[in-house]
Design an enzyme around this catalytic site. Structure first.
Site, mmCIF file in Angstrom:
data_model
loop_
_atom_site.group_PDB
_atom_site.id
_atom_site.type_symbol
_atom_site.label_atom_id
_atom_site.label_comp_id
_atom_site.label_asym_id
_atom_site.label_seq_id
_atom_site.Cartn_x
_atom_site.Cartn_y
_atom_site.Cartn_z
ATOM 1 C CD GLU A 44 35.745 54.662 7.663
ATOM 2 O OE1 GLU A 44 36.933 54.921 7.860
ATOM 3 O OE2 GLU A 44 35.489 54.275 6.346
ATOM 4 C CB CYS A 255 37.718 53.900 2.580
ATOM 5 S SG CYS A 255 39.535 54.516 2.634
ATOM 6 C CD GLU A 386 42.688 58.010 3.177
ATOM 7 O OE1 GLU A 386 42.785 56.901 2.756
ATOM 8 O OE2 GLU A 386 43.221 58.596 4.250
HETATM 9 O O1 AHR Z 1 40.518 55.165 9.468
HETATM 10 C C1 AHR Z 1 40.551 54.007 8.521
HETATM 11 C C2 AHR Z 1 40.835 54.412 7.019
HETATM 12 O O2 AHR Z 1 42.078 55.087 6.858
HETATM 13 C C3 AHR Z 1 39.807 55.591 6.815
HETATM 14 O O3 AHR Z 1 38.663 54.909 6.096
HETATM 15 C C4 AHR Z 1 40.676 56.029 5.212
HETATM 16 O O4 AHR Z 1 40.144 57.351 5.259
HETATM 17 C C5 AHR Z 1 42.011 55.779 5.805
HETATM 18 O O5 AHR Z 1 42.624 55.316 4.715
#
Ligand code: AHR
Length: 657
Positions: A44, A255, A386
């Site tokens: 990410e 996210c 999520e």
């Molecule tokens: O890994 C960090 C965050 O944790 C990610 O963006 C999200 O999917 C989760 O809440």
């Protein structure tokens, strides 16, 4: 049937017979088929993982697109400085009237009036700009650095430039020239070769005669990127990921993918094509993403390290935590209006065509134009991250899922079941997945090491031959050895349940020291050093030692002691048997390994042990404090092992074919 087809038929029969024999011999030995894609990575763009991190670009704010919605103090000229050595003078502006591309609206205009004499210490003069990179640029003596910039002549005269790398004190480390003599935007390139090492170099671009020019997308890349790819990855960081031999990479984020409000969703089409046409935007973690590390680069990296790509696209809703910051003011989850859904569904389908379609297809042609005519063989696609399971989400997810299933049954959709291991979204998400028969869903949990120890039986009771699990994000809170060992114990249970858990990835992956938004991460780094945490080593020991058959009753241990865990898999490609033993306790514990069911085995095996003080952790200055130790050990059909306190041991045993 003619002679040719006769012999083809016979060959097929013989091959099938041998396949059957090998399968049944696995089965006879009690092996259970498990996922061959079990351990992978989740990348990410959080904690400056991409720009300033894995993406090797050295210029910060290269396109003058930084703005105060990203960070309150930022503007299009952030990380740049106006310079006019040698008592030169001129003017500078950031303009937007005639950009290279509408996606890249800001550029700098230099209006040079007078060039003075050569400045004393540096020996240079001119009017221009200086970039300080991401906390300075790291350069090595005699390595090559590729400079490029887009420029257009705006006055009557061509403008000559001196391009140099300088130390903080102004000493010139490398110098070259380019001349801008076209009234259209054009790319100018040159190579810089520093005469000395420097960890805090700056890049200076100086006009050396009077005139007016526009400048944009000013870039500097080391030639030594991972696999020497242009627009590539920082070699040392990428190598650490490659060393894990991950079976897949999920990207571009959690996210970050569904974004901070509808306008902030990660739209993959904005991240492909020539760099000057890509759309930069604030990411949900409050900094700028250039999209220089875009979908093409993610797919290419996956291919380079033999990992399957797992792109995650928003389910047409934004993050439910959208706007909980000073910027927007609390908007929560937002859904794309229904009249935009047809177009959005098409965007998802276009990604599959871009990745897998022939060069003659509209999107396959774009992949080919970027330099990859062969398909990327996309097998998995994530829809949603999520998300809150609202009626709006469900309606949109159903549309996207149905369209992918109908047009691309060969692609496996990964759905989503909320941010926690249980609770309302988890239950609703699973119900939806059951109803729709979604092939895989993505579970997430960040929790205590004790939770991981006490939930090792979580997947034992999951329904088989139904929706499978991708444990897309998990970590225990912390980067001490005890955190890593708790995760290791849990990972043996993922292997045991590899018939229902298809994939798993620790999160987050990368974190730039002092630029983090998430405390517990797998690999910390700065511009020069890398700190692989104990958690990294555990992940690597599992990931580089995967199998596709699971065998129970191989390791005998005290079954009542929850601190002890073990698993045994076999990799059918190499025939190797891999035994993993975990002790989360504070004293050594005996285990007995019985390899009787495996036929002939080699007498020497490769053993790797990670152990130490429970609270030990690594730092940038002491990255090896907790690290695995490998040795060659004698093994037999049956042998005893004393698992050290707080340890993970992996023994890899060759079988005789
Ligand atoms: O890994 C960090 C965050 O944790 C990610 O963006 C999200 O999917 C989760 O809440």
């Amino acid at each position: 049937m003619n002679l040719k087809s006769h012999s083809l038929f016979a060959t097929i029969i013989i091959l099938s017979f041998f396949l059957f024999l090998s399968f049944s011999s696995q089965a006879a030995k009690g092996g259970k088929k498990i996922s061959s894609d079990l351990f992978g990575l989740f990348f990410e763009d959080i904690n400056y993982s991409a720009d300033g991190g894995l993406y090797a670009e050295m210029v910060q704010n290269r396109s003058f697109e930084y703005n105060p919605t990203e960070q309150k103090t930022w503007n299009p000229f952030s990380y740049w400085e106006y310079v006019a050595p040698g008592f030169s003078y001129g003017r500078i502006n950031v303009e937007t009237t005639a950009p290279i591309h509408p996606n890249n609206p800001h550029y700098v205009v230099l209006d040079v009036e007078h060039i003075g004499h050569e400045a004393k210490y540096t020996g240079i003069s001119g009017v221009g700009i200086k970039n300080s990179g991401f906390e300075g640029m790291v350069v090595k003596a005699n390595d090559k650095y590729d400079f490029s910039m887009f420029a257009r002549q705006l006055g009557n005269e061509p403008v000559a430039f001196t391009i140099c790398l300088q130390t903080l004190k102004g000493k010139i480390l490398a110098q070259t020239t380019v001349s801008v003599a076209a009234s259209d935007w054009k790319k100018y390139s040159a190579t810089l070769i520093p005469s000395a090492n420097c960890d805090t170099a700056n890049l200076v671009i100086l006009a050396t005669n009077a005139g007016k020019v526009g400048l944009d997308l000013i870039s500097l890349f080391p030639e030594k990127t991972f696999k020497n790819r242009p627009n590539g990855m920082r070699a040392d960081l990428a190598q650490m990921l490659a060393d894990m031999k991950p079976r897949f990479i999920r990207f571009p984020g959690g996210c970050l993918a569904h974004g901070d409000g509808l306008g902030n969703m990660y739209r993959w089409k904005n991240t492909i094509g020539p760099l000057e046409t890509r759309k930069e935007q604030r990411n949900i973690w409050n900094y700028n993403q250039t999209a220089g590390l875009g979908y093409y680069e993610y797919f290419r990296f996956c291919e380079d390290i033999g990992a399957k790509p797992l792109p995650v696209l928003p389910a047409a809703v934004s993050c439910q935590n959208s706007g909980d910051t000073w910027r927007v003011g609390g908007t929560g989850q937002k859904a794309l209006p229904m009249n935009e859904m047809q177009e959005y569904v098409q965007e998802v389908l276009d990604l599959i065509e871009w990745a897998n379609g022939p060069v003659t297809s509209v999107w396959g042609a774009k992949r080919a134009a970027a330099g990859h005519p062969a398909p990327f063989n996309l097998q998995y696609i994530g829809i949603g991250n999520e998300d809150k399971i609202t009626p709006e989400f469900e309606e949109r997810f159903k549309m996207i899922f149905a369209a992918v299933k109908a047009k691309h049954p060969e692609v496996t959709v990964v759905g989503t079941v909320g941010p926690a291991p249980d609770g309302e979204d988890f239950t609703k998400g699973w119900k939806l997945a059951d109803d729709l028969k979604v092939p895989i869903v993505d579970e997430h949990y960040y929790t205590s090491p004790e939770w991981f120890i006490s939930h090792q039986n979580r997947y034992d009771s999951y329904k088989r031959n139904a929706t499978e699990v991708y444990l897309g994000e998990y970590a225990s809170w912390g980067n001490k050895l005890r955190n890593a060992i708790a995760e290791a114990a849990y990972m043996t249970s993922l292997e045991r349940n590899g018939d229902v858990v298809r994939m798993a990835s620790y999160a987050p992956l990368l974190a730039k020291k002092d630029f983090t938004q998430w405390k517990t991460d797998m690999i910390f780094f700065n511009n020069v050093k890398i700190n692989p945490t104990p958690n990294y080593y555990v992940q690597k020991m599992f990931s580089a030692n995967q199998g596709d058959y699971y065998f129970d009753k191989v390791i005998l241990k005290d079954e009542k002691d929850q601190n002890l865990a073990a698993s045994c898999v076999r990799d059918s490609k190499t025939g190797d048997i891999i035994v993993k033993m975990v002790n989360f306790g504070n004293a050594p514990k005996p285990m007995k390994i019985n390899l009787g069911k495996f036929g002939s085995i080699a007498s020497l095996a490769e053993q790797t042990v990670l152990s130490g003080e429970a609270d030990a952790e690594n730092t940038l200055d002491n990255p090896q404090k907790v690290s695995p130790v490998s040795s060659t050990v004698k093994v037999g059909k049956s042998f005893n092992y004393s698992a050290p306190a707080m340890s993970l041991t992996v023994v890899r045993i060759k079988t005789k074919k």
